[in-house]
Design an enzyme around this catalytic site. Sequence first.
Site, short mmCIF file in Angstrom:
data_model
loop_
_atom_site.label_atom_id
_atom_site.label_comp_id
_atom_site.label_asym_id
_atom_site.label_seq_id
_atom_site.Cartn_x
_atom_site.Cartn_y
_atom_site.Cartn_z
N LYS A 142 0.84 -1.18 0.00
CA LYS A 142 0.00 0.00 0.00
C LYS A 142 0.89 1.25 0.00
CE LYS A 142 -1.42 1.83 4.06
NZ LYS A 142 -0.27 2.44 4.74
N HIS A 172 -0.29 -4.89 6.35
CA HIS A 172 0.54 -5.58 7.36
C HIS A 172 -0.22 -5.81 8.67
CE1 HIS A 172 1.46 -1.55 8.98
NE2 HIS A 172 1.82 -2.16 10.08
N LYS A 176 -0.32 -9.31 11.80
CA LYS A 176 -0.02 -9.21 13.24
C LYS A 176 -0.63 -10.40 13.97
CE LYS A 176 0.21 -4.16 13.37
NZ LYS A 176 1.40 -3.65 14.01
N GLU A 210 -1.02 6.56 17.46
CA GLU A 210 0.45 6.59 17.38
C GLU A 210 0.97 7.83 18.10
OE1 GLU A 210 2.20 5.13 13.45
OE2 GLU A 210 0.35 6.11 12.83
N ASP A 229 -4.11 6.69 4.64
CA ASP A 229 -2.94 5.95 5.13
C ASP A 229 -3.34 4.83 6.10
OD1 ASP A 229 -0.11 5.57 5.44
OD2 ASP A 229 -0.18 6.61 7.36
N HIS A 234 -6.03 -0.35 7.19
CA HIS A 234 -5.86 -1.07 8.46
C HIS A 234 -7.14 -1.06 9.32
CE1 HIS A 234 -1.81 -0.99 7.17
NE2 HIS A 234 -1.45 0.16 7.69
C1 BG6 Z 1 1.61 2.18 7.92
C2 BG6 Z 1 1.37 3.66 7.76
O1 BG6 Z 1 0.82 1.45 7.00
O2 BG6 Z 1 1.27 1.77 9.25
C3 BG6 Z 1 2.18 4.43 8.79
O3 BG6 Z 1 1.75 4.05 6.45
C4 BG6 Z 1 1.90 3.92 10.19
O4 BG6 Z 1 1.90 5.82 8.71
C5 BG6 Z 1 2.05 2.40 10.26
O5 BG6 Z 1 2.82 4.54 11.07
C6 BG6 Z 1 1.57 1.88 11.60
O6 BG6 Z 1 1.85 0.52 11.67
P1 BG6 Z 1 2.16 -0.18 13.07
O7 BG6 Z 1 2.35 -1.61 12.73
O8 BG6 Z 1 3.42 0.49 13.58
O9 BG6 Z 1 0.99 0.08 13.95
#
Ligand code: BG6
Length: 483
Positions: A142, A172, A176, A210, A229, A234
């Site tokens: 992505k 991704h 997890k 985050e 994003d 997600h």
């Molecule tokens: C990514 C985004 O797909 O996922 C990022 O592009 C984000 O902006 C990240 O920080 C968060 O992933 P995780 O696994 O750290 O929660």
Amino acid sequence: MNESNLFDIVLFGSTGDLVTRKLLPSLYSAHIHKTINAKGRIFTLGRKDLTNQEFYDFAYAKISQYIDKIDKSSWDDFCKRIHYFKIEASTASDYQLLFNTLNHDVTNIYYLSTDPSLFKTICLNLANAKLNHPKSRIVLEKPLGNNLETSNDINDFVSKFFTEKQIFRIDHYLGKESVQNLLAIRFGNTLFEALWRRQWISSIQITIAETLGVGSRGAFYDKTGALRDMLQNHLLQLLCIVAMEPPISLEPDTVRNEKLKVLQSLKPFTEEMVLNNVISGQYKSGTIGGVNVNGYLNEENIPPNSHTETFVALKAEIQNWRWAGVPFYLRTGKRLQEQMAEIVIQFKDIPVKIFPFSANNFANRLIIKLQPNETVQLYFLAKQPGDTNDLKPVYLDLDFNKMFTNRRNDSYERLLLDVIAGNLTLFVRHDEQEAAWKWVEPILNTWKKLNYSPKLYTAGTWGPATASALLARDGVSWHEEIM
Ligand code: BG6
């Protein structure tokens, strides 16, 4: 020694962030744990003119930032698999050299971790060099486009050369452990199923928060924003897993069919709904963990008048028999107070109260924390010892790290193993992606049409106050507000 699933994997964009931060560390981990075929080869492709040794040194320096104490002899052993290959994505003759190098009798995997603007060119060149043979697979990172039209354009193009079964679209979050455990909790037990519906659940919250800002990704992020994003992919994938009907097996299409139905049942946004039910925000300077941090507009490569959202919260509804009338509150943002992802299932209140009740007693709540620690907590009320009938919230607390001591794969490691094994269950199908974009697009269009600006929020908080007001209107609060 692992002798199954022999592969040649080709990583496009190998000097980039994703390869050095995620893909090579994941393959290295799979190498030392012997979960990939000992003879599998890794071709790292880039535009720089590097010798193998120069690439190994470059990769080692990068990877050492993400893996504590790399064992030098295992690293050297791992490097025997890696072959650096200089390529210009748009130069057809370079692909002929690649064709001559790869072993076409084994699975050939092309992982496109480049700017998406190159996806079509790379695909065409792979096809022209006859690299899209039946044993090949393509992995797409992505963002795949930045709206319905551009995403369909890339998907349609790729599907001229690769069948849907050869296309692995990565989200991704699906890799997890905690997200797969969510499937296990729902569909490996009868306990929750009877209650998992509108009759017993009053609302559901899904948050990915985050503390990090946009860092060095400003140029990419400013064109993207939190909705594209994080939410379009997600958060919606998490929503699907929480809300889907029990699939009849873990076969890829069986699971993906159920997720698709959830996406198709989401109530479409009208302009009025966007204005009432979607909150966007942008962080200004503040303090996180005692450290002062810049506002978004002062980050690297961000235009001074940017209206890009770094926070989004919204109320969604799923129009089906299981969920009609249950609000799903989704939220994500950068530079928030805490780094975490969680799902909060609020069950309905009891019909008749026979015990004294105080307003801040919350109960009937299941909290599934996905990260940083994977926990499940079930809150309910219990009687305090003593001579009154006062009830207090108590919880059952399950910590998966304590419960299982086995090694946990990083999400990319798990997904790479699945690509090598050809298992598509944890990858997103074209129609899922299309349905997700279709649902999100009216929000983007409304913001654009009304020239909408996100509300400012101080870094280190939980986003703009309007995000709390969105829930307060329904008599609900974000989980952290009532802790
Ligand atoms: C990514 C985004 O797909 O996922 C990022 O592009 C984000 O902006 C990240 O920080 C968060 O992933 P995780 O696994 O750290 O929660």
